[in-house]
Design a protein around this motif. Structure first.
Motif, PDB file in Angstrom:
ATOM      1  N   PRO A 177     102.051  96.678 -23.247  1.00  0.00           N
ATOM      2  CA  PRO A 177     102.431  97.590 -22.051  1.00  0.00           C
ATOM      3  C   PRO A 177     103.519  97.010 -21.116  1.00  0.00           C
ATOM      4  N   VAL A 178     104.501  97.954 -20.893  1.00  0.00           N
ATOM      5  CA  VAL A 178     105.288  97.499 -20.018  1.00  0.00           C
ATOM      6  C   VAL A 178     104.991  96.831 -18.618  1.00  0.00           C
ATOM      7  N   GLY A 179     105.548  95.910 -18.226  1.00  0.00           N
ATOM      8  CA  GLY A 179     105.273  95.187 -16.971  1.00  0.00           C
ATOM      9  C   GLY A 179     104.079  94.119 -17.105  1.00  0.00           C
ATOM     10  N   LEU A 180     103.519  94.144 -18.310  1.00  0.00           N
ATOM     11  CA  LEU A 180     102.526  93.206 -18.626  1.00  0.00           C
ATOM     12  C   LEU A 180     103.002  91.745 -18.476  1.00  0.00           C
ATOM     13  N   ARG A 181     102.340  90.748 -17.959  1.00  0.00           N
ATOM     14  CA  ARG A 181     102.649  89.570 -18.135  1.00  0.00           C
ATOM     15  C   ARG A 181     101.586  88.616 -18.403  1.00  0.00           C
ATOM     16  N   MET A 182     101.409  87.967 -19.633  1.00  0.00           N
ATOM     17  CA  MET A 182     100.313  86.979 -20.037  1.00  0.00           C
ATOM     18  C   MET A 182     100.790  86.004 -20.611  1.00  0.00           C
ATOM     19  N   TYR A 230      97.340  84.061 -31.200  1.00  0.00           N
ATOM     20  CA  TYR A 230      97.639  83.557 -29.989  1.00  0.00           C
ATOM     21  C   TYR A 230      96.066  83.669 -29.060  1.00  0.00           C
ATOM     22  N   ARG A 231      95.830  82.593 -28.317  1.00  0.00           N
ATOM     23  CA  ARG A 231      94.856  82.732 -27.490  1.00  0.00           C
ATOM     24  C   ARG A 231      95.420  83.094 -26.193  1.00  0.00           C
ATOM     25  N   VAL A 232      94.650  84.009 -25.360  1.00  0.00           N
ATOM     26  CA  VAL A 232      95.332  84.348 -23.904  1.00  0.00           C
ATOM     27  C   VAL A 232      95.094  83.184 -22.949  1.00  0.00           C
ATOM     28  N   MET A 233      95.562  82.714 -22.379  1.00  0.00           N
ATOM     29  CA  MET A 233      95.393  81.762 -21.171  1.00  0.00           C
ATOM     30  C   MET A 233      94.868  82.332 -20.028  1.00  0.00           C
TER      31      MET A 233
END
Length: 186
Positions: free
Chosen positions: A158-163, A182-185
């Motif tokens: 999604p637009v604007g998502l930061r992960m 990937y693993r989400v931190m």
């Protein structure tokens, strides 16, 4: 403990469908499909939005079960063995077994479902996966980048998502597709 896994086949520029709504360019070659089968085998529950469910319910049909390709029949068996939760305000009844309809996405309910699960849970479809990502529910991402640029459509992220992500593995396929795990931190 079960994980919530978001996965998608996407163009190199990050779209799961192009501007015309097509994803014909994303059809996996047999070796990639076999790899996906192996990744999907541990999934106990699929979470889908209505559109993704309508696409995926093909795997519950006789056509998929009777396909002459072993890799197609194998994926059909994997998909049929899992439970499905479909988030839809318009579907009245599911058209596949082991499927239930939920009217709206509730992050706390999804977290409870994953926490109680004895097998991994997969969230599919850009819109629903995006909601799960925004809510901080996704534990891992499997992205299959295929060697095509489509220039627009529905983006996986999604637009604007930061992960922040930690690369766990990469796999390369003869047709130029690349699997990124990937693993989400937190």
């Amino acid at each position: 403990m079960a994980r919530l896994i978001a996965s998608a086949i996407a163009s190199l520029d990050g779209y799961t469908v192009d501007a015309a709504g097509s994803f014909d360019w994303a059809a996996p070659a047999e070796d990639l499909h076999r790899f996906v089968n192996d990744l999907e085998r541990p999934i106990g529950t699929y979470l889908y939005g209505r559109r993704m469910y309508e696409t995926m319910r093909f795997w519950g049909t006789q056509a998929a079960t009777d396909d002459p390709s072993a890799v197609i029949r194998e994926y059909a068996a994997v998909w049929q063995a899992a439970d499905k939760v479909v988030y839809s305000s318009t579907l009245d009844e599911p058209s596949t077994p082991s499927t239930r309809i939920v009217r709206s996405f509730d992050a706390a309910e999804v977290r409870a479902l994953v926490d109680a699960a004895d097998r991994d849970v997969s969230v599919g479809g850009s819109t629903l996966a995006g909601e799960a990502m925004r809510a901080g529910l996704v534990d891992e991402i499997h992205l299959f980048a295929v060697p095509v640029v489509v220039g627009g459509g529905t983006a996986f992220f999604p637009v604007g998502l930061r992960m922040e992500l930690e690369l766990i593995a990469t796999d390369r396929f003869p047709d130029g597709a690349v699997h990124l795990h990937y693993r989400v931190m937190s």
